[in-house]
Design an enzyme around this catalytic site. Structure first.
Site, PDB file in Angstrom:
ATOM      1  N   GLU A   1       0.807  -1.138  -0.059  1.00 23.66           N
ATOM      2  CA  GLU A   1      -0.111   0.037   0.136  1.00 23.66           C
ATOM      3  C   GLU A   1       0.723   1.286  -0.105  1.00 23.66           C
ATOM      4  O   GLU A   1       0.574   2.215  -0.696  1.00 23.66           O
ATOM      5  CB  GLU A   1      -1.149  -0.051   1.235  1.00 23.66           C
ATOM      6  CG  GLU A   1      -2.175  -0.899   1.043  1.00 23.66           C
ATOM      7  CD  GLU A   1      -1.786  -2.445   1.441  1.00 23.66           C
ATOM      8  OE1 GLU A   1      -0.641  -2.736   1.789  1.00 23.66           O
ATOM      9  OE2 GLU A   1      -2.436  -3.532   1.244  1.00 23.66           O
TER      10      GLU A   1
ATOM     11  N   HIS B   1     -11.357  -3.411  10.648  1.00 23.02           N
ATOM     12  CA  HIS B   1     -11.907  -3.269   9.366  1.00 23.02           C
ATOM     13  C   HIS B   1     -13.299  -2.654   9.137  1.00 23.02           C
ATOM     14  O   HIS B   1     -14.084  -2.663   8.527  1.00 23.02           O
ATOM     15  CB  HIS B   1     -12.404  -4.995   9.119  1.00 23.02           C
ATOM     16  CG  HIS B   1     -11.606  -5.725   8.318  1.00 23.02           C
ATOM     17  ND1 HIS B   1     -10.161  -5.794   9.047  1.00 23.02           N
ATOM     18  CD2 HIS B   1     -11.283  -6.468   7.221  1.00 23.02           C
ATOM     19  CE1 HIS B   1      -9.564  -6.816   8.246  1.00 23.02           C
ATOM     20  NE2 HIS B   1     -10.072  -7.010   7.341  1.00 23.02           N
TER      21      HIS B   1
HETATM   22  C1  LIG Z   1      -2.479  -4.110   4.646  1.00 20.37           C
HETATM   23  C2  LIG Z   1      -3.522  -5.023   4.162  1.00 20.37           C
HETATM   24  N1  LIG Z   1      -3.913  -4.889   2.736  1.00 20.37           N
HETATM   25  C3  LIG Z   1      -4.846  -5.643   2.294  1.00 20.37           C
HETATM   26  C4  LIG Z   1      -5.505  -6.498   3.121  1.00 20.37           C
HETATM   27  C5  LIG Z   1      -6.893  -7.352   2.701  1.00 20.37           C
HETATM   28  N2  LIG Z   1      -6.455  -8.585   2.471  1.00 20.37           N
HETATM   29  C6  LIG Z   1      -6.759  -9.613   3.689  1.00 20.37           C
HETATM   30  S1  LIG Z   1      -6.070 -11.024   3.145  1.00 20.37           S
HETATM   31  C7  LIG Z   1      -5.238 -10.618   1.899  1.00 20.37           C
HETATM   32  C8  LIG Z   1      -4.421 -11.523   1.320  1.00 20.37           C
HETATM   33  C9  LIG Z   1      -3.054 -11.765   1.589  1.00 20.37           C
HETATM   34  O1  LIG Z   1      -2.344 -12.814   0.960  1.00 20.37           O
HETATM   35  P1  LIG Z   1      -1.352 -13.808   1.715  1.00 20.37           P
HETATM   36  O2  LIG Z   1      -0.675 -12.828   2.623  1.00 20.37           O
HETATM   37  O3  LIG Z   1      -0.705 -14.420   0.582  1.00 20.37           O
HETATM   38  O4  LIG Z   1      -2.161 -14.558   2.543  1.00 20.37           O
HETATM   39  P2  LIG Z   1      -3.528 -15.736   2.256  1.00 20.37           P
HETATM   40  O5  LIG Z   1      -4.506 -15.083   2.146  1.00 20.37           O
HETATM   41  O6  LIG Z   1      -3.221 -16.229   0.941  1.00 20.37           O
HETATM   42  O7  LIG Z   1      -3.436 -16.556   3.285  1.00 20.37           O
HETATM   43  C10 LIG Z   1      -5.462  -9.299   1.648  1.00 20.37           C
HETATM   44  C11 LIG Z   1      -4.892  -8.692   0.577  1.00 20.37           C
HETATM   45  C12 LIG Z   1      -5.403  -6.408   4.392  1.00 20.37           C
HETATM   46  N3  LIG Z   1      -6.102  -7.269   5.382  1.00 20.37           N
HETATM   47  N4  LIG Z   1      -4.365  -5.751   5.034  1.00 20.37           N
END
Ligand SMILES: Cc1ncc(C[n+]2csc(CCOP(=O)(O)OP(=O)(O)O)c2C)c(N)n1
Ligand SMILES: [Mg+2]
Lengths: 328, 352
Positions: free
Chosen positions: B61, B130
């Site tokens: 971000e 959230h």
């Molecule tokens: C700083 C931030 N950006 C975006 C999100 C939205 N978000 C929640 S889970 C996720 C996926 C992250 O992917 P990864 O770290 O690979 O974890 P996975 O869901 O695959 O277990 C995102 C983008 C968030 N919670 N926090």
């Protein structure tokens, strides 16, 4: 490294299987019951990724620390977190591990070293490093384990935290679960082709290894080895495990209809399910029988149902509790 | 002829329109081209405008906000979308230290025409990280514009204006508004930034509101009208720069001010409105000003704990009644509500 199923004792192998099956049973029961609308919070299930939770969880001691992110049910349970308190939390009950303040994305069980999971991607990586710093300051032989997804390695804070952990030789185990996706976004739109997270971590000065996350014995062996060396003071270790999420990013459903996971890839990974492959190898080695498996499944479902009953029967917190606890 | 669209569709139309109008408009963010298209708001953009102008991004971000700023300094107009306000907090440095300051600190050489779309969550256990309402943070930073549309038409019109504004704009969409319906003008519909709208007219009390609280204020106002109480509902639409002329003119006429803020009480936009009105009109006020806001407390997750956490129309009606010393019938208003308190309607079943 191909893990040798005979390398670990029978009891250990059964414990790993039990741990994976327990996590699966919990996740699938949540999925089955979510539509009842009693679990009113965003919920990220780890079905398909139990190999990492169980393998690393079983290699940690209960006085070691662990932190995690949004998809933390498996990490919490693998670390020995209280199942009833987790389910009560997801149900918003006062008996929940955060007394209803946190929900599925915020789990804690300090009695087993699970210090907390939070919902902002990458947010707990430096927290885990800080716990590592505290261990070093106190001079104990604990390890601080940080669970995160491959998406979190795209956040700047990952590099900042790793840099400091290496700089100060901190007792931190970084466990990256690479499930190829962040929400519906494949790696291809987020990282250049051929990127090696291990390579980066290695260049940053840690021992870094890649493993197959759906082989629980391999995860367990790699985690054990890493933890041993961290306890001896050789500094942080980075482990990247390839794995795959079976259900939708957030919520109880399958989402294959969205088409973001190519069907052949999906089928391939469903065929690599960490639990069925381990069960098969244990059956072949005659470590367990089909009857053992059935009995385990029945016993687990009974325990999990009982924990759901506890959660459902528990009281909700008083609405006024919302305003308590803003300050320590 | 009426042209009914949802708020999410209106945002989507606004993005299409701006990208159609100007080649330099680009659109990115986590999930922007994914199958769900950020609650439907970005659907179809990549198919229409291509992968050069519409793309996903890494979970980065802060970096990607700086990238938007850099591109903007060379004439690109990036629209960056985040599924929650809370995720964007990682980028406060780029937003506050660079985007908001650039034009000023380089003596007017270069401006930063970026639009940051942020979605405010609420309900279904969105919880502490959230569902934060941080408009006051953004409004506290000189050099930023802060926009919070309530209606579908304003969502479209203000979005297009934000994109073509030469300053950084934080565009806050309330998740509970995405399914709201209303008439949306076709084509390049623009609503100027910095102008409030009078959503209801009345002589007894001025209710200043924004975003989802405008919906609650309108509900309260319509109810109070039947009891013979006239409320003027001012929908701020832009939080910064705030349309003081409209607010002050209304309060000068009614002599009474109630602010309904979606944010928390202390240090909020509501307090700022009360302070300014008190400074300018303190001696013509017929009663003390009031504000309704969220408690100074993180949002809990459990639906049991959010019971009563968010003030609604009944609280607004009750406050108006007490300001006038008249019965408000707030209980009847509350009794009209049905269904669980933690969802905006049948259409929302979680989890996000
Ligand atoms: C700083 C931030 N950006 C975006 C999100 C939205 N978000 C929640 S889970 C996720 C996926 C992250 O992917 P990864 O770290 O690979 O974890 P996975 O869901 O695959 O277990 C995102 C983008 C968030 N919670 N926090
Ligand atoms: Mg991932």
């Amino acid at each position: 490294m191909i893990a040798d199923p005979q390398q670990h004792g029978v009891e250990q192998r059964k414990a790993l299987l039990y741990c994976m099956m327990r996590i699966r049973c919990v996740e699938e029961t949540i999925a089955a019951r979510y539509a009842d609308q009693k679990m009113r919070c965003p919920t990220h299930l780890c079905t398909g990724q139990e190999g990492v939770s169980a393998g690393v969880g079983c290699a940690l001691r209960s006085d070691d620390f662990a932190v995690s992110g949004h998809r933390a049910h498996g990490h919490y349970l693998g670390k020995g977190g209280d199942l009833r308190a987790m389910l009560a939390e997801i149900h918003g009950k006062v008996t929940g591990c955060c007394r209803g303040k946190g929900g599925s994305m915020h789990l804690v069980d300090r009695s087993v070293g699970f210090v907390g999971s939070t919902a902002i991607v990458g947010g707990t990586i430096p927290i885990g490093v800080g716990l590592g710093l505290s261990i070093q300051l106190r001079g104990t032989d604990q390890v601080s384990c940080v669970f995160f997804g491959e998406g979190a390695t795209e956040e700047g804070v990952f590099y900042e935290a790793v840099n400091f952990a290496v700089l100060r030789n901190l007792p931190v185990l970084f466990v990256c679960e690479n499930n190829l996706y962040s929400v519906y976004s494949p790696l291809a739109v987020r990282q250049p082709e051929g990127r090696s997270l291990c390579g980066i971590a290695g260049e940053m000065g840690m021992r870094a290894e890649r493993g197959y996350g759906n082989d629980v014995l391999e995860v367990y062996a790699k985690a054990q080895q890493a933890i041993l060396s961290i306890r001896e003071g050789t500094g942080p270790v980075f482990l990247e495990f390839a794995t795959y999420r079976h259900r939708e990013h957030c919520g109880p459903n399958l989402d294959d209809d969205l088409g973001y996971q190519p069907e052949d890839e999906r089928q391939l990974w469903l065929g690599r399910d960490p639990i069925s492959r381990f069960q098969r190898s244990l059956l072949v080695a005659k470590t367990i029988t089909d009857r053992d498996l059935d009995a385990m499944a029945v016993a687990l479902q009974r325990d999990v149902d009982e924990a759901f009953e506890f959660a459902e029967a528990s009281s909700f917190p008083e609405p006024t509790d919302a305003y308590e606890g803003v300050y320590a | 002829m009426s042209r009914v669209r949802t708020y999410a569709q209106a945002v989507n139309e606004g993005l299409h329109q701006a990208m159609e109008t100007d080649q330099d408009v680009i659109c990115y963010g986590l999930g922007t081209p994914d199958p769900k298209g950020v609650f439907g708001t970005t659907l179809g953009l990549q198919e229409r405008f291509g992968v050069q102008r519409v793309f996903d991004m890494p979970c980065s971000e802060n970096g990607m906000t700086g990238v938007a700023i850099g591109a903007a300094l060379n004439g690109i107009r990036p629209v960056v979308t985040h599924q929650r306000v809370d995720f964007f907090l990682l980028a406060m440095d780029q937003l506050v230290n660079n985007a908001a300051k650039w034009h000023y600190m380089f003596g007017g050489q270069g401006s930063v025409p970026i639009t940051i779309r942020l979605i405010i969550g609420r309900g279904w256990g969105q919880g502490p990280t959230h569902s934060q309402h941080l408009q006051a943070w953004f409004a506290h930073i000189p050099g930023l514009k802060v926009v919070m549309p309530t209606t579908p038409a304003d969502a479209k019109g203000l979005l297009i204006s934000s994109i073509f504004d030469d300053n950084p704009v934080v565009f806050l969409e309330h998740r509970w508004l995405h399914n709201a319906q209303g008439d949306v003008p076709e084509g390049d519909h623009r609503v100027p930034l910095g102008e409030a709208a009078t959503a209801r007219t009345g002589d007894d009390v001025s209710i200043v509101a924004m975003s989802h609280m405008t919906v609650e204020a309108i509900r309260a106002s319509d109810h109070l009208k039947a009891q013979g109480i006239g409320c003027e509902v001012i929908d701020l639409r832009t939080i910064s720069p705030l349309d003081w002329a409209t607010v002050l003119a209304s309060v000068r006429r009614t002599g009474r001010l109630l602010v309904a803020d979606t944010g928390s009480r202390s240090g909020g936009v509501g307090g700022e409105v009360v302070a300014r009105v008190a400074e300018e009109l303190g001696d013509v006020m017929k009663c003390r000003p009031r504000r309704i806001a969220l408690p100074d407390c993180p949002t809990p997750t459990s639906s049991a704990l959010t019971l009563g956490f968010y003030p609604r129309a009944a609280e607004i009606a009750q406050a108006v009644g007490s300001m006038l010393g008249l019965p408000s019938g707030a209980d009847a208003l509350e009794a009209q509500r049905s269904g669980p308190h933690d969802v905006p309607g049948e259409w929302f079943r979680g989890p996000f």
